[in-house]
Design a protein around this motif. Sequence first.
Motif, PDB file in Angstrom:
ATOM      1  N   CYS A  97       0.843  -1.195   0.000  1.00  0.00           N
ATOM      2  CA  CYS A  97       0.000   0.000   0.000  1.00  0.00           C
ATOM      3  C   CYS A  97       0.879   1.245   0.000  1.00  0.00           C
ATOM      4  CB  CYS A  97      -0.888  -0.023   1.249  1.00  0.00           C
ATOM      5  SG  CYS A  97      -1.882   1.456   1.464  1.00  0.00           S
ATOM      6  N   CYS A 141       0.356   3.172   3.670  1.00  0.00           N
ATOM      7  CA  CYS A 141       0.833   2.638   4.956  1.00  0.00           C
ATOM      8  C   CYS A 141       1.939   1.593   4.791  1.00  0.00           C
ATOM      9  CB  CYS A 141      -0.327   2.037   5.750  1.00  0.00           C
ATOM     10  SG  CYS A 141      -0.963   0.523   5.011  1.00  0.00           S
ATOM     11  N   CYS A 156      -4.532  -0.821   0.498  1.00  0.00           N
ATOM     12  CA  CYS A 156      -4.966  -1.920   1.357  1.00  0.00           C
ATOM     13  C   CYS A 156      -6.384  -1.706   1.850  1.00  0.00           C
ATOM     14  CB  CYS A 156      -4.016  -2.071   2.540  1.00  0.00           C
ATOM     15  SG  CYS A 156      -4.151  -0.755   3.758  1.00  0.00           S
ATOM     16  N   CYS A 193      -7.014   4.174   3.571  1.00  0.00           N
ATOM     17  CA  CYS A 193      -5.699   4.501   3.028  1.00  0.00           C
ATOM     18  C   CYS A 193      -5.835   5.211   1.681  1.00  0.00           C
ATOM     19  CB  CYS A 193      -4.840   3.252   2.886  1.00  0.00           C
ATOM     20  SG  CYS A 193      -3.909   2.864   4.389  1.00  0.00           S
TER      21      CYS A 193
HETATM   22 ZN   LIG Z   1      -2.731   0.995   3.632  1.00  0.00          ZN
END
Ligand SMILES: [Zn+2]
Length: 114
Positions: A4, A7, A20, A24
């Motif tokens: 991702c 993150c 993800c 996000c």
């Molecule tokens: Zn993420």
Amino acid sequence: MRNCPECGDKILGREDKKFCSDSCRNNYNNRINKDATNLMRNINNKLRKNYRILSDTNTEGKTKTTKAKLLSKGFDFEYFTNILNTKTGNTYYFVYDQGYMLLDNDFYMLVKKD
Ligand SMILES: [Zn+2]
């Protein structure tokens, strides 16, 4: 395995998933948009200030002034909206309809587009 971009976690699920999670994806997009908005706001403020200085100085439609006077009012020569090259070889810088051309010895000719 893809990660991702927000993150760094591994992305599970469909092959075309880019983040993800929804949060996000939202955080990522909000940050990108905010950066663009801040950048544009700062540039718009610079242009608005330059425009106001030119308008205040050039009350006659055509005015001669100096670089020092423009700088003392906070004029920023890096911000303009377009350049006009005349057939006679002069270069005018415009902030919307207010323009300026460099003369000799740090003098500037201010002009207003009709
Ligand atoms: Zn993420």
